[in-house]
Design a protein around this motif. Sequence first.
Motif, PDB file in Angstrom:
ATOM      1  N   LEU A  36       0.821  -1.220   0.000  1.00  0.00           N
ATOM      2  CA  LEU A  36       0.000   0.000   0.000  1.00  0.00           C
ATOM      3  C   LEU A  36       0.853   1.268   0.000  1.00  0.00           C
ATOM      4  N   TYR A 119      -0.819   8.195   0.853  1.00  0.00           N
ATOM      5  CA  TYR A 119      -1.068   7.344   2.015  1.00  0.00           C
ATOM      6  C   TYR A 119      -0.669   8.064   3.302  1.00  0.00           C
ATOM      7  N   ARG A 121       0.991   6.624   6.969  1.00  0.00           N
ATOM      8  CA  ARG A 121       1.547   5.485   7.713  1.00  0.00           C
ATOM      9  C   ARG A 121       1.628   5.895   9.179  1.00  0.00           C
ATOM     10  N   VAL A 140      -1.465   1.465   7.638  1.00  0.00           N
ATOM     11  CA  VAL A 140      -1.318   2.249   6.411  1.00  0.00           C
ATOM     12  C   VAL A 140      -2.709   2.450   5.828  1.00  0.00           C
ATOM     13  N   THR A 141      -3.040   3.706   5.547  1.00  0.00           N
ATOM     14  CA  THR A 141      -4.322   4.051   4.941  1.00  0.00           C
ATOM     15  C   THR A 141      -4.046   4.850   3.678  1.00  0.00           C
ATOM     16  N   THR A 142      -4.626   4.422   2.562  1.00  0.00           N
ATOM     17  CA  THR A 142      -4.404   5.137   1.305  1.00  0.00           C
ATOM     18  C   THR A 142      -5.472   6.210   1.114  1.00  0.00           C
ATOM     19  N   GLU A 147      -6.928   0.052   3.655  1.00  0.00           N
ATOM     20  CA  GLU A 147      -6.226   0.065   4.937  1.00  0.00           C
ATOM     21  C   GLU A 147      -5.661  -1.309   5.241  1.00  0.00           C
TER      22      GLU A 147
END
Length: 159
Positions: A36, A119, A121, A140-142, A147
């Motif tokens: 990601l 993203y 982190r 981690v979220t884009t 996620e």
Amino acid sequence: KNKKLTTSMADSLTNLTGKWKIDTDKSDGLAECMKLIGYGWLFRKTILKFADIVGVELIFDPEEGLTQIYSNFGQTREIKALLNWDRHLDNDQDLGEVYKSGYIEGDEFVFITEKENTYVREVRWKYNEEDDQAFYRLKVTTEKGEEETADRYHIRIEN
């Protein structure tokens, strides 16, 4: 977000200071989080081959923050995460131009790295007194809402 470090928080986080190795039986893999973030296939494969044998030395200083020193095969890499960092632009050797911040939340040291429009982190370090283990949760979220999380447990090998 706590901007003030209480004595109990400092005592708990100071226990992170020491040398650690990964507890492979309890820890999640990093592959999906790395994907990601945007690491290429070959880089991920190379890093993941050694991710579970890399040692880490943690040094928590209530005035400064958390220093992480990773070592493997004679190579070392030092990452400093300062307390009460305001969000600021940084040129990371692996990630390029990113925004970073660090702060205390409850009994965790939180380190955020954000690649604009790509993203976020989040790494949350914590000391587990019951097991004398260092622990971090990587999330981690884009930008698209994808996620992934990975829980990583570390066994103390030296104070």
